[in-house]
Structure formats: structure tokens, C-alpha cells
Design an enzyme around this catalytic site. Structure first.
Site, PDB file in Angstrom:
ATOM      1  N   HIS A 102      11.772  -9.031  30.998  1.00  0.00           N
ATOM      2  CA  HIS A 102      11.680  -7.490  30.808  1.00  0.00           C
ATOM      3  C   HIS A 102      10.247  -7.000  31.296  1.00  0.00           C
ATOM      4  O   HIS A 102       9.447  -7.505  30.506  1.00  0.00           O
ATOM      5  CB  HIS A 102      12.352  -7.181  29.817  1.00  0.00           C
ATOM      6  N   SER A 103      10.176  -6.022  32.183  1.00  0.00           N
ATOM      7  CA  SER A 103       9.060  -5.389  32.459  1.00  0.00           C
ATOM      8  C   SER A 103       7.792  -6.052  32.682  1.00  0.00           C
ATOM      9  O   SER A 103       7.856  -6.874  33.521  1.00  0.00           O
ATOM     10  CB  SER A 103       8.589  -4.471  31.199  1.00  0.00           C
ATOM     11  N   LEU A 104       6.891  -6.043  31.850  1.00  0.00           N
ATOM     12  CA  LEU A 104       5.731  -6.975  31.931  1.00  0.00           C
ATOM     13  C   LEU A 104       6.101  -8.294  31.834  1.00  0.00           C
ATOM     14  O   LEU A 104       5.578  -9.247  32.846  1.00  0.00           O
ATOM     15  CB  LEU A 104       4.692  -6.682  30.822  1.00  0.00           C
ATOM     16  N   ALA A 106       8.733  -9.542  32.936  1.00  0.00           N
ATOM     17  CA  ALA A 106       9.419 -10.098  34.432  1.00  0.00           C
ATOM     18  C   ALA A 106       8.159 -10.270  35.537  1.00  0.00           C
ATOM     19  O   ALA A 106       8.146 -11.064  36.332  1.00  0.00           O
ATOM     20  CB  ALA A 106      10.202  -8.697  35.085  1.00  0.00           C
ATOM     21  N   HIS A 274      13.981   2.624  31.034  1.00  0.00           N
ATOM     22  CA  HIS A 274      12.945   1.361  31.134  1.00  0.00           C
ATOM     23  C   HIS A 274      13.720   0.275  30.057  1.00  0.00           C
ATOM     24  O   HIS A 274      13.886  -0.803  30.278  1.00  0.00           O
ATOM     25  CB  HIS A 274      11.729   1.667  30.794  1.00  0.00           C
TER      26      HIS A 274
END
Length: 322
Positions: A102-104, A106, A274
Site C-alpha cells: 500500500h502506498s509507499l 507498493a 488513499h
């Protein structure tokens, strides 16, 4: 629904990586990597909704949650997760790894694929993908390095105590999003500890240096090279009310390139912001679950875990705990 998780302790040279293991422990799990300043609790709601045939391991990255901090004098970097993933693979004896970030997280998984394209059999990216050079890179790095030094020098000082409600309110607004107050505890609880000096107050246990990591990322050419080298199926889930992290044109081009290599690669939009995987866990779990089924993840990969001798001291640190 997957069985209740087991807390795991995975030995690393600077201490241990902590995590939550859901499902059977004799099956290679899908590895979940959380985002900026979060922890494995970020996936508390989505993992239990995934197919029960699977096994799932969500870890706290170094300096986050219950995992050990990186040694003093170091700076947290985007490629830290790649080293952690590789260590975990070696410890458990995995020849391949399945990744969800997820996010960073990913972006970190995307970097791992660039380094080890033949060792990833599937990748799910939640609301982010590539790690690109940010604008004003050198100025940012200088600021982050200075702040890391300040935090190193401040170690040993008495932490500030806050009430739990105050911490909940601070946890509601990460990355420009708003998390419902009743869900904040999923991320907050592994990042704090009750004060032994001031009863009723808490302090953060997350390493403050993680707030100012080296986010330099990779060049467009390297990101494109990674996309072209990616042979595994890729699912990208994009929240409709969230910005693209990095260049959106580059994002679309990379996804197109990965799609040329595997027909199962896809982009799915889900309404939300997000933290859609935490807020609308059911919708996200349905999409991920179908992707895993389409990839035949539960039919093709049933690797027995390495059987450890309990008499060996190095292995005792590694045991699964209820």
C-alpha cells in the site's frame, strides 16, 4: 474469513521484524507491506476477508509498529523493504514471493520487482506504483538527513505523553486522507506504548527517523526497465479520490508495459480515498480475492515451510507465537 492471526518474530541483524500471520502456517503466505508511518495493522480489515484457502503475512517494516529500529546513524530508505523481503524469503526458504503493498509499500515492492523480477509471482499495488525522483530532490534529502541526525541526537530524552484520544485524533489525517475515528486504532495501537511514568498517557514507539526517509526513488528509465522486466500478473487498485503518487502519465505507461507481459495484469478503480483498503475493506478484498483466484494462486503454490529444529538457538527466536 481467515483464522485469527499469530504474532511472528523474524530475526534480522538489528533485532527482529514483527508481523501478523493469518491462515495456515504450512503454506507460503502472500506478503503485505504497509505504507508511510503505518504498520501491519493497516491490513487488519482487508486480510480476514480474503479467501480462506490462502495464507497471509503482514509485517511491520523496520522502525514501525513492533519491529526493531534501524541502527543509530542510519537513514531509512525506499530500498529497506527490498532487503527485508529478501531476508524473509531466505529465512522461510521461499523460492518465490507474492507481494501486496500500500502506498509507499507498493513503491517498495515495485523496487523489489526491479531487483528480483524472477522471484515475484504476483503483485498487488494499492493506490501507488512507481517510486520516482521528487522535485527538489537534493534540498529534500539535505533536510531529511539533518532531521535524522537531530532525532538520533535526541534519543534517550523523555518522550512526550499524550492521551489516547489525542493520539486517535492525530491519526485521523494521514497522507491528506481522513480515516474514520473508529478505525484509527488499527494503525495507532502498534505504534504507541502506555507511559510507565505518567499513567493514562501514551508515547510513540515508531522511530521518528521514519518520518524523513530518503525517498529519492528511481529514474523514469529505470522504472520503465522494471515494467518491461515484470512478467508476473499485476493488480493495481486506484482510489478514485486520491492523487497519483508521482507522474500519472508515467504510471499509465508502466501499467501498459506490464500488461504486455501478462494478460492478467489489470487496473481497478474503487471509490474512496488513499486508505480505501481500510475504510472499504470488503470492496478491496473482493477485487484482490478474484485476482488471486484468476492467478490460480491457491492451486499452484503450496510450499511446505522449512522445518526448524527447536534446539537451535537461532531458530528459537523465529518461532511462531499464539
Amino acid at each position: 474469513m481467515a483464522q485469527t492471526f499469530r504474532e511472528v518474530h523474524i530475526p534480522v541483524p538489528f533485532g527482529e521484524i514483527r508481523g501478523k500471520w493469518y491462515g495456515p502456517t504450512n503454506v507460503r503466505p502472500i506478503l503485505f507491506i504497509h505504507g508511510f508511518n503505518d504498520n501491519s495493522g493497516s491490513f487488519d480489515r482487508v486480510i480476514p476477508l480474503l479467501p480462506t484457502a490462502g495464507s497471509y503475512l503482514a509485517i511491520d517494516l523496520p522502525g514501525h509498529g513492533l519491529s526493531s529500529w534501524m541502527p543509530s546513524g542510519t537513514v531509512y530508505r525506499l530500498n529497506d523493504a527490498a532487503i527485508c523481503i529478501r531476508r524473509i524469503m531466505k529465512i522461510y526458504g521461499w523460492s518465490k514471493v507474492s507481494l501486496v503493498g500500500h502506498s509507499l509499500g507498493a513503491m517498495m515492492c515495485y523496487i523489489f520487482i526491479g531487483l528480483y523480477p524472477d522471484k515475484v509471482d504476483l503483485f498487488v499495488a494499492l493506490d501507488a506504483l512507481q517510486a520516482s525522483f521528487p522535485e527538489g530532490l537534493y534540498a529534500r534529502l539535505a533536510s531529511h538527513f539533518d532531521r535524522s541526525i537531530e532525532y538520533d541526537d535526541a534519543k534517550g530524552k523523555k518522550p512526550t505523553g499524550l492521551t489516547y484520544d489525542k493520539m486517535l485524533s492525530k491519526a485521523r489525517y494521514p497522507a491528506g486522507s481522513t480515516i474514520p475515528i473508529e478505525l484509527c486504532h488499527h494503525i495507532l495501537d502498534r505504534n504507541i506504548r502506555e507511559s510507565s511514568v505518567l499513567p493514562g498517557t501514551f508515547h510513540y514507539t515508531i522511530d521518528s527517523r521514519t518520518k524523513h526517509p530518503d525517498l529519492s526513488g528511481w529514474s523514469r528509465e529505470t522504472n520503465l526497465e522494471t515494467a518491461r522486466a515484470t512478467k508476473c500478473p499485476v493488480l493495481v487498485i486506484k482510489a478514485t479520490d486520491s492523487l497519483y503518487y508521482g507522474d500519472d502519465d508515467e504510471f499509465k505507461r508502466l501499467l501498459d508495459e506490464m500488461g504486455k507481459n501478462n494478460p492478467l495484469t489489470r487496473l481497478v478503480a474503487i471509490e474512496g480515498h488513499h486508505y480505501v483498503h481500510l475504510v472499504d475493506a470488503e470492496s478491496v478484498a473482493n477485487v484482490i480475492g478474484q485476482f488471486l483466484i484468476d492467478c490460480k494462486r491457491f492451486e499452484e503454490i503450496v510450499e511446505r515451510l522449512v522445518v526448524w529444529d527447536a534446539k537451535q538457538s537461532a531458530i528459537r527466536r523465529f518461532t511462531l507465537q499464539q
